[in-house]
Design an enzyme around this catalytic site. Structure first.
Site, PDB file in Angstrom:
ATOM      1  N   HIS A  78     -74.178  36.248  27.902  1.00 24.54           N
ATOM      2  CA  HIS A  78     -73.123  35.819  26.982  1.00 24.54           C
ATOM      3  C   HIS A  78     -73.497  34.585  26.171  1.00 24.54           C
ATOM      4  O   HIS A  78     -72.665  34.060  25.432  1.00 24.54           O
ATOM      5  CB  HIS A  78     -71.798  35.569  27.730  1.00 24.54           C
ATOM      6  CG  HIS A  78     -71.190  36.799  28.328  1.00 24.54           C
ATOM      7  ND1 HIS A  78     -69.838  36.905  28.617  1.00 24.54           N
ATOM      8  CD2 HIS A  78     -71.727  37.981  28.706  1.00 24.54           C
ATOM      9  CE1 HIS A  78     -69.591  38.093  29.151  1.00 24.54           C
ATOM     10  NE2 HIS A  78     -70.730  38.762  29.206  1.00 24.54           N
TER      11      HIS A  78
ATOM     12  N   ASP B  65     -77.449  41.609  29.839  1.00 25.85           N
ATOM     13  CA  ASP B  65     -76.114  42.120  30.166  1.00 25.85           C
ATOM     14  C   ASP B  65     -75.684  43.175  29.159  1.00 25.85           C
ATOM     15  O   ASP B  65     -74.977  42.875  28.220  1.00 25.85           O
ATOM     16  CB  ASP B  65     -75.129  40.954  30.171  1.00 25.85           C
ATOM     17  CG  ASP B  65     -73.766  41.321  30.732  1.00 25.85           C
ATOM     18  OD1 ASP B  65     -73.639  42.401  31.330  1.00 25.85           O
ATOM     19  OD2 ASP B  65     -72.832  40.526  30.556  1.00 25.85           O
TER      20      ASP B  65
ATOM     21  N   GLU C 151     -66.554  47.630  29.048  1.00 26.56           N
ATOM     22  CA  GLU C 151     -66.585  46.731  30.190  1.00 26.56           C
ATOM     23  C   GLU C 151     -66.325  45.297  29.769  1.00 26.56           C
ATOM     24  O   GLU C 151     -65.639  44.553  30.469  1.00 26.56           O
ATOM     25  CB  GLU C 151     -67.933  46.834  30.902  1.00 26.56           C
ATOM     26  CG  GLU C 151     -67.944  46.253  32.324  1.00 26.56           C
ATOM     27  CD  GLU C 151     -68.215  44.754  32.372  1.00 26.56           C
ATOM     28  OE1 GLU C 151     -67.971  44.141  33.432  1.00 26.56           O
ATOM     29  OE2 GLU C 151     -68.669  44.179  31.359  1.00 26.56           O
ATOM     30  N   GLU C 152     -66.849  44.926  28.607  1.00 24.05           N
ATOM     31  CA  GLU C 152     -66.687  43.551  28.128  1.00 24.05           C
ATOM     32  C   GLU C 152     -65.339  43.326  27.450  1.00 24.05           C
ATOM     33  O   GLU C 152     -64.997  42.202  27.108  1.00 24.05           O
ATOM     34  CB  GLU C 152     -67.808  43.196  27.144  1.00 24.05           C
ATOM     35  CG  GLU C 152     -69.216  43.283  27.721  1.00 24.05           C
ATOM     36  CD  GLU C 152     -69.523  42.169  28.712  1.00 24.05           C
ATOM     37  OE1 GLU C 152     -68.594  41.424  29.094  1.00 24.05           O
ATOM     38  OE2 GLU C 152     -70.694  42.061  29.108  1.00 24.05           O
TER      39      GLU C 152
ATOM     40  N   GLU D 122     -75.245  45.292  36.777  1.00 23.39           N
ATOM     41  CA  GLU D 122     -74.854  43.960  36.312  1.00 23.39           C
ATOM     42  C   GLU D 122     -75.905  42.921  36.717  1.00 23.39           C
ATOM     43  O   GLU D 122     -76.513  43.024  37.796  1.00 23.39           O
ATOM     44  CB  GLU D 122     -73.503  43.561  36.901  1.00 23.39           C
ATOM     45  CG  GLU D 122     -72.322  44.323  36.340  1.00 23.39           C
ATOM     46  CD  GLU D 122     -72.000  43.953  34.899  1.00 23.39           C
ATOM     47  OE1 GLU D 122     -72.615  43.013  34.366  1.00 23.39           O
ATOM     48  OE2 GLU D 122     -71.136  44.620  34.303  1.00 23.39           O
TER      49      GLU D 122
ATOM     50  N   HIS E  57     -72.726  49.532  31.299  1.00 27.93           N
ATOM     51  CA  HIS E  57     -71.988  49.522  30.037  1.00 27.93           C
ATOM     52  C   HIS E  57     -72.927  49.263  28.873  1.00 27.93           C
ATOM     53  O   HIS E  57     -73.868  48.467  28.965  1.00 27.93           O
ATOM     54  CB  HIS E  57     -70.862  48.480  30.053  1.00 27.93           C
ATOM     55  CG  HIS E  57     -71.304  47.071  30.314  1.00 27.93           C
ATOM     56  ND1 HIS E  57     -71.652  46.193  29.301  1.00 27.93           N
ATOM     57  CD2 HIS E  57     -71.448  46.370  31.466  1.00 27.93           C
ATOM     58  CE1 HIS E  57     -71.977  45.017  29.821  1.00 27.93           C
ATOM     59  NE2 HIS E  57     -71.875  45.100  31.136  1.00 27.93           N
TER      60      HIS E  57
ATOM     61  N   ASP F 171     -71.591  48.308  25.845  1.00 30.38           N
ATOM     62  CA  ASP F 171     -70.993  47.302  24.973  1.00 30.38           C
ATOM     63  C   ASP F 171     -71.479  45.905  25.348  1.00 30.38           C
ATOM     64  O   ASP F 171     -71.805  45.625  26.501  1.00 30.38           O
ATOM     65  CB  ASP F 171     -69.462  47.373  25.003  1.00 30.38           C
ATOM     66  CG  ASP F 171     -68.870  47.168  26.390  1.00 30.38           C
ATOM     67  OD1 ASP F 171     -69.435  47.708  27.375  1.00 30.38           O
ATOM     68  OD2 ASP F 171     -67.844  46.474  26.501  1.00 30.38           O
TER      69      ASP F 171
END
Length: 376
Positions: free
Chosen positions: A349, A101, A135-136, A164, A68, A70
């Protein structure tokens, strides 16, 4: 400072402020690299989500890299040491939102494909990249919709490697060969609002629900099994009340199960309802199933990934199904073998998200070796 192609591409991707569901041109950038390698790209937009399906070859077997573009919001940018969308390499680490990520993995996908195709221009089967920008976020118009489109035209993925961040201490020390299911519950317990000085004229839903919530928190759900840890239950939100002198009329409770294959979503729902009914509550309850558990047992993809890690790093790899959910939950039900392999997950994150710069080159080498193992 001379940078590897993988690091250059990772930094170019990080510069694009692709906060979910905005792709911010990341997929176009990737296609600029993939097109000259012989990939045919399809841009698939569903709702507000941009998706890319890029494939080289028409025959099977098909190995797809999935990921992903995003990223999650940065939080207060003033708390970052550097601008989160102006990547920097400092003391051997690449800093920026998405470094781990998972823009680092996306760059490693592309450069691994480039080197592999240069070595094996007539490789067997096909290579694909399935890239989403959702995805997020809600994950409603991303990978799940692309998979539906592929299934509708009978385009089957045999093996899927998701980038991931799976590693714990060193790149490749852990790969995910499955994930637990995720089931959300949204509970409203009804009472009677009233004045706190006249509790006999009210019914406090917090007081009424407390024993039931305690029972749910203490419930034994299962032992797990050889592949999955035990099912867990967690209350994620509790909300009630409109003022200090008012008995609330409603209690809102959100909770989540991360569950293994010893239970099903349906069995967990039944057990929750039984506990609530035993406590004679007046309630409404809605459910949202984010994904069922999936598992890729030892086979060709797991073996190829472990062999690739061993060849490149000399490390033996632990198989794990711990952690949150991933888009593998949408791909595995098609019959594809699915594993997740990416950089260390220690800073994902977080403020000052980073990844060791040399790890991205190592990861690219591992991805290339997976291609060699399966399609070389």
């Amino acid at each position: 400072m001379s940078l590897s192609p993988t690091l250059e591409l990772a930094m170019d991707l990080i510069r694009r402020r692709s906060v979910t569901p905005d792709d911010a041109g990341c997929q176009e950038l990737m296609m600029n690299h993939l097109g000259p390698l012989g990939f045919r790209g399809e841009l698939l937009r569903f709702g507000e989500t941009d998706n890319l399906w890029a494939r080289r070859g028409t025959e099977g077997p098909l190995l797809a890299f999935a990921g992903h573009t995003d990223v999650v919001p940065t939080g207060p940018e003033k708390n970052w040491t550097h601008n989160p969308f102006e990547p920097v390499i400092r003391e051997g680490y690449l800093y920026g939102r998405g470094a781990a990520d998972m823009k680092g993995s996306l760059a490693a996908f592309v450069t691994a494909c480039g080197r592999f195709i240069a070595r094996y221009p007539d490789h067997r089967g096909s290579i694909a990249l399935l890239i989403t920008s959702d995805e997020e976020g809600p994950a409603q118009d991303g990978t799940v919709r692309v998979v539906e489109a592929l299934e509708a035209r009978n385009e089957k993925i045999d093996w899927c490697l998701i980038g991931e961040p799976s590693s714990t201490h060193q790149v490749g020390d852990v790969i995910k060969n499955g994930r637990r299911g995720s089931l959300h519950g949204y509970l409203t317990v009804h009472g009677v609002q009233g004045h706190v000085a006249y509790p006999h004229l009210a019914e406090n839903p917090v007081h009424l629900a407390a024993p039931a919530l305690d029972a749910l928190a203490k419930e034994f759900w299962d032992n797990g099994n050889d592949y999955f840890p035990p099912t867990t239950f967690q209350i994620t939100k509790v909300e009630a009340g409109t003022g200090s002198n008012i008995v609330p009329g409603e209690l809102l409770v959100h909770f989540n199960f991360r569950y293994c294959t010893e239970n099903t979503a349906e069995s967990l729902e039944e057990r929750v309802v039984a506990i609530l009914d035993r406590h004679e509550l007046k309630y409404d309850l809605q459910w949202h199933l984010s994904g069922r558990p999936f598992l890729t047992d030892r086979g060709s993809l797991v073996a190829a990934t472990q062999n690739a890690i061993r060849t490149v790093t000399g490390r033996e790899t632990e198989l794990s199904t711990s952690g949150g959910t991933s888009d593998g939950r949408f791909i595995a039900p098609t019959g594809a073998q699915v594993v997740e392999l990416g950089p260390l997950n220690a800073t994902i994150h977080k403020i000052d998200e980073c990844v060791k710069a040399e790890d991205l080159d190592t990861l690219s080498d591992i991805y290339e070796q997976v291609l060699v193992e399966l399609l070389g």
